[in-house]
Design a protein around this motif. Structure first.
Motif, PDB file in Angstrom:
ATOM      1  N   THR A   1       2.888   6.771  -1.242  1.00  0.00           N
ATOM      2  CA  THR A   1       1.939   5.945  -0.473  1.00  0.00           C
ATOM      3  C   THR A   1       1.127   5.046  -1.398  1.00  0.00           C
ATOM      4  O   THR A   1      -0.084   4.906  -1.264  1.00  0.00           O
ATOM      5  CB  THR A   1       0.990   6.789   0.395  1.00  0.00           C
ATOM      6  N   ALA A   2       1.810   4.467  -2.351  1.00  0.00           N
ATOM      7  CA  ALA A   2       1.163   3.556  -3.301  1.00  0.00           C
ATOM      8  C   ALA A   2       1.018   2.183  -2.664  1.00  0.00           C
ATOM      9  O   ALA A   2       1.767   1.818  -1.762  1.00  0.00           O
ATOM     10  CB  ALA A   2       2.016   3.454  -4.564  1.00  0.00           C
ATOM     11  N   PRO A   3       0.064   1.399  -3.133  1.00  0.00           N
ATOM     12  CA  PRO A   3      -0.015   0.020  -2.648  1.00  0.00           C
ATOM     13  C   PRO A   3       1.216  -0.757  -3.109  1.00  0.00           C
ATOM     14  O   PRO A   3       1.880  -0.384  -4.068  1.00  0.00           O
ATOM     15  CB  PRO A   3      -1.289  -0.517  -3.304  1.00  0.00           C
ATOM     16  N   ARG A   4       1.514  -1.819  -2.412  1.00  0.00           N
ATOM     17  CA  ARG A   4       2.704  -2.606  -2.762  1.00  0.00           C
ATOM     18  C   ARG A   4       2.573  -3.117  -4.194  1.00  0.00           C
ATOM     19  O   ARG A   4       1.585  -3.750  -4.533  1.00  0.00           O
ATOM     20  CB  ARG A   4       2.855  -3.791  -1.818  1.00  0.00           C
ATOM     21  N   PRO A   5       3.571  -2.836  -5.013  1.00  0.00           N
ATOM     22  CA  PRO A   5       3.489  -3.323  -6.390  1.00  0.00           C
ATOM     23  C   PRO A   5       3.680  -4.827  -6.432  1.00  0.00           C
ATOM     24  O   PRO A   5       4.421  -5.400  -5.638  1.00  0.00           O
ATOM     25  CB  PRO A   5       4.631  -2.595  -7.098  1.00  0.00           C
ATOM     26  N   GLY A   6       2.988  -5.469  -7.347  1.00  0.00           N
ATOM     27  CA  GLY A   6       3.127  -6.915  -7.486  1.00  0.00           C
ATOM     28  C   GLY A   6       4.518  -7.289  -7.953  1.00  0.00           C
ATOM     29  O   GLY A   6       5.236  -8.038  -7.321  1.00  0.00           O
ATOM     30  N   ARG A   7       4.927  -6.707  -9.076  1.00  0.00           N
ATOM     31  CA  ARG A   7       6.235  -6.991  -9.638  1.00  0.00           C
ATOM     32  C   ARG A   7       6.641  -5.783 -10.452  1.00  0.00           C
ATOM     33  O   ARG A   7       5.828  -5.183 -11.126  1.00  0.00           O
ATOM     34  CB  ARG A   7       6.140  -8.222 -10.523  1.00  0.00           C
ATOM     35  N   ILE A   8       7.905  -5.439 -10.385  1.00  0.00           N
ATOM     36  CA  ILE A   8       8.416  -4.337 -11.189  1.00  0.00           C
ATOM     37  C   ILE A   8       9.199  -4.940 -12.341  1.00  0.00           C
ATOM     38  O   ILE A   8      10.188  -5.650 -12.133  1.00  0.00           O
ATOM     39  CB  ILE A   8       9.303  -3.394 -10.352  1.00  0.00           C
ATOM     40  N   ASP A   9       8.735  -4.685 -13.541  1.00  0.00           N
ATOM     41  CA  ASP A   9       9.388  -5.205 -14.736  1.00  0.00           C
ATOM     42  C   ASP A   9      10.437  -4.185 -15.171  1.00  0.00           C
ATOM     43  O   ASP A   9      10.102  -3.055 -15.515  1.00  0.00           O
ATOM     44  CB  ASP A   9       8.345  -5.423 -15.833  1.00  0.00           C
ATOM     45  N   ILE A  10      11.697  -4.593 -15.154  1.00  0.00           N
ATOM     46  CA  ILE A  10      12.791  -3.693 -15.526  1.00  0.00           C
ATOM     47  C   ILE A  10      13.495  -4.259 -16.745  1.00  0.00           C
ATOM     48  O   ILE A  10      13.963  -5.397 -16.726  1.00  0.00           O
ATOM     49  CB  ILE A  10      13.799  -3.526 -14.364  1.00  0.00           C
TER      50      ILE A  10
ATOM     51  N   VAL B   1       2.808   2.497 -15.996  1.00  0.00           N
ATOM     52  CA  VAL B   1       2.171   1.883 -14.832  1.00  0.00           C
ATOM     53  C   VAL B   1       0.827   1.314 -15.282  1.00  0.00           C
ATOM     54  O   VAL B   1       0.009   2.006 -15.872  1.00  0.00           O
ATOM     55  CB  VAL B   1       1.968   2.894 -13.691  1.00  0.00           C
ATOM     56  N   ARG B   2       0.617   0.056 -14.982  1.00  0.00           N
ATOM     57  CA  ARG B   2      -0.652  -0.615 -15.241  1.00  0.00           C
ATOM     58  C   ARG B   2      -1.227  -1.067 -13.908  1.00  0.00           C
ATOM     59  O   ARG B   2      -0.507  -1.229 -12.928  1.00  0.00           O
ATOM     60  CB  ARG B   2      -0.470  -1.838 -16.154  1.00  0.00           C
ATOM     61  N   ARG B   3      -2.509  -1.292 -13.910  1.00  0.00           N
ATOM     62  CA  ARG B   3      -3.166  -1.710 -12.676  1.00  0.00           C
ATOM     63  C   ARG B   3      -3.795  -3.074 -12.896  1.00  0.00           C
ATOM     64  O   ARG B   3      -4.484  -3.316 -13.869  1.00  0.00           O
ATOM     65  CB  ARG B   3      -4.231  -0.694 -12.296  1.00  0.00           C
ATOM     66  N   ARG B   4      -3.549  -3.985 -11.999  1.00  0.00           N
ATOM     67  CA  ARG B   4      -4.196  -5.299 -11.990  1.00  0.00           C
ATOM     68  C   ARG B   4      -4.867  -5.444 -10.635  1.00  0.00           C
ATOM     69  O   ARG B   4      -4.197  -5.676  -9.632  1.00  0.00           O
ATOM     70  CB  ARG B   4      -3.175  -6.424 -12.160  1.00  0.00           C
ATOM     71  N   GLY B   5      -6.164  -5.294 -10.619  1.00  0.00           N
ATOM     72  CA  GLY B   5      -6.874  -5.356  -9.336  1.00  0.00           C
ATOM     73  C   GLY B   5      -6.462  -4.171  -8.480  1.00  0.00           C
ATOM     74  O   GLY B   5      -6.577  -3.028  -8.882  1.00  0.00           O
ATOM     75  N   GLY B   6      -5.944  -4.434  -7.295  1.00  0.00           N
ATOM     76  CA  GLY B   6      -5.502  -3.372  -6.408  1.00  0.00           C
ATOM     77  C   GLY B   6      -4.017  -3.108  -6.487  1.00  0.00           C
ATOM     78  O   GLY B   6      -3.505  -2.249  -5.780  1.00  0.00           O
TER      79      GLY B   6
ATOM     80  N   LEU C   1      -4.130   9.134  -7.560  1.00  0.00           N
ATOM     81  CA  LEU C   1      -3.011   9.846  -8.180  1.00  0.00           C
ATOM     82  C   LEU C   1      -3.159   9.719  -9.690  1.00  0.00           C
ATOM     83  O   LEU C   1      -3.611   8.694 -10.186  1.00  0.00           O
ATOM     84  CB  LEU C   1      -1.674   9.238  -7.749  1.00  0.00           C
ATOM     85  N   HIS C   2      -2.761  10.742 -10.397  1.00  0.00           N
ATOM     86  CA  HIS C   2      -2.801  10.670 -11.851  1.00  0.00           C
ATOM     87  C   HIS C   2      -1.680   9.756 -12.342  1.00  0.00           C
ATOM     88  O   HIS C   2      -0.532   9.883 -11.925  1.00  0.00           O
ATOM     89  CB  HIS C   2      -2.663  12.057 -12.468  1.00  0.00           C
ATOM     90  N   ARG C   3      -2.041   8.862 -13.235  1.00  0.00           N
ATOM     91  CA  ARG C   3      -1.107   7.852 -13.727  1.00  0.00           C
ATOM     92  C   ARG C   3       0.113   8.494 -14.374  1.00  0.00           C
ATOM     93  O   ARG C   3       1.248   8.079 -14.130  1.00  0.00           O
ATOM     94  CB  ARG C   3      -1.816   6.936 -14.719  1.00  0.00           C
ATOM     95  N   ARG C   4      -0.063   9.512 -15.184  1.00  0.00           N
ATOM     96  CA  ARG C   4       1.086  10.133 -15.864  1.00  0.00           C
ATOM     97  C   ARG C   4       2.039  10.795 -14.885  1.00  0.00           C
ATOM     98  O   ARG C   4       3.253  10.763 -15.083  1.00  0.00           O
ATOM     99  CB  ARG C   4       0.602  11.132 -16.897  1.00  0.00           C
ATOM    100  N   SER C   5       1.517  11.387 -13.845  1.00  0.00           N
ATOM    101  CA  SER C   5       2.389  11.996 -12.833  1.00  0.00           C
ATOM    102  C   SER C   5       3.199  10.926 -12.121  1.00  0.00           C
ATOM    103  O   SER C   5       4.398  11.110 -11.860  1.00  0.00           O
ATOM    104  CB  SER C   5       1.564  12.777 -11.813  1.00  0.00           C
ATOM    105  N   VAL C   6       2.551   9.808 -11.808  1.00  0.00           N
ATOM    106  CA  VAL C   6       3.259   8.703 -11.158  1.00  0.00           C
ATOM    107  C   VAL C   6       4.342   8.171 -12.089  1.00  0.00           C
ATOM    108  O   VAL C   6       5.482   7.915 -11.657  1.00  0.00           O
ATOM    109  CB  VAL C   6       2.275   7.577 -10.760  1.00  0.00           C
ATOM    110  N   GLU C   7       4.024   8.034 -13.369  1.00  0.00           N
ATOM    111  CA  GLU C   7       5.018   7.539 -14.323  1.00  0.00           C
ATOM    112  C   GLU C   7       6.207   8.489 -14.427  1.00  0.00           C
ATOM    113  O   GLU C   7       7.359   8.042 -14.469  1.00  0.00           O
ATOM    114  CB  GLU C   7       4.378   7.356 -15.701  1.00  0.00           C
ATOM    115  N   ARG C   8       5.948   9.796 -14.441  1.00  0.00           N
ATOM    116  CA  ARG C   8       7.054  10.760 -14.497  1.00  0.00           C
ATOM    117  C   ARG C   8       7.923  10.691 -13.252  1.00  0.00           C
ATOM    118  O   ARG C   8       9.153  10.734 -13.342  1.00  0.00           O
ATOM    119  CB  ARG C   8       6.508  12.173 -14.681  1.00  0.00           C
ATOM    120  N   ARG C   9       7.290  10.594 -12.093  1.00  0.00           N
ATOM    121  CA  ARG C   9       8.069  10.532 -10.849  1.00  0.00           C
ATOM    122  C   ARG C   9       8.928   9.268 -10.792  1.00  0.00           C
ATOM    123  O   ARG C   9      10.080   9.304 -10.391  1.00  0.00           O
ATOM    124  CB  ARG C   9       7.130  10.556  -9.637  1.00  0.00           C
TER     125      ARG C   9
END
Length: 173
Positions: free
Chosen positions: A155-164, A120-125, A94-102
């Protein structure tokens, strides 16, 4: 940055290929006692007559070192990925910017929240969404739930932590 890397690699490969072919032709012609296409006597005289104290030599060497350091820093810097992998096995991205907008739209849809921005940042998987919004601090759990639901829809992988990070609305004076 990926296109710049490809262009730089292409230029370097072309230079090495042309230089190698020229050196091979020169060596072959010299081995056959024929006249070489390049006159190397001028090069040899110029290279043996040049001293480190010359300002031109120092300027060129300093520029080469600085250019090398800039390229090294550019390669070592962590860049935000353009595509995010959904699963290791299926090969979908998935394109990162589209995911960020959604995700920003999902966070903005929570009552009491205005102007949500997501990175959205990626650390490993794992994906690590960072939500910054203006609104009621009590809506933190609802924002996290909305972001989790949108990630599940994607259908994204489980996020590690969501920083809000929620900033309270400023009251008009």
């Amino acid at each position: 940055m990926r296109n710049a890397n490809r262009v730089a690699s292409l230029l370097l490969a072309t230079g090495l290929l042309v230089g190698g072919a020229l050196a091979a032709v020169q060596a072959l012609l010299l081995a056959l006692d024929r006249s070489a296409p390049l006159d190397t006597t001028g090069w040899f005289d110029a290279l043996t007559g040049t001293r480190w104290r010359d300002p031109t030599v120092r300027a060129v060497a300093g520029s080469a070192v600085l250019l090398g350091l800039v390229i090294l820093v550019a390669q070592l810097r962590r860049w935000a990925p353009v595509r995010l992998r959904t699963d290791d096995h299926d090969g979908w991205h998935l394109h990162r910017r589209s995911v960020e907008r959604r995700l920003a739209d999902a966070a903005s849809a929570v009552p009491g929240v205005r102007r949500a921005r997501v990175r959205v940042r990626r650390r490993g998987g794992q994906w690590r969404p960072r939500v910054r919004a203006t609104g009621d601090p009590a809506a933190r759990a609802e924002i996290e739930y909305a972001v989790h639901q949108e990630l599940h829809r994607l259908t994204a992988p489980r996020p590690g932590r969501i920083d809000i990070r929620l900033q309270p609305r400023r009251r008009p004076a």
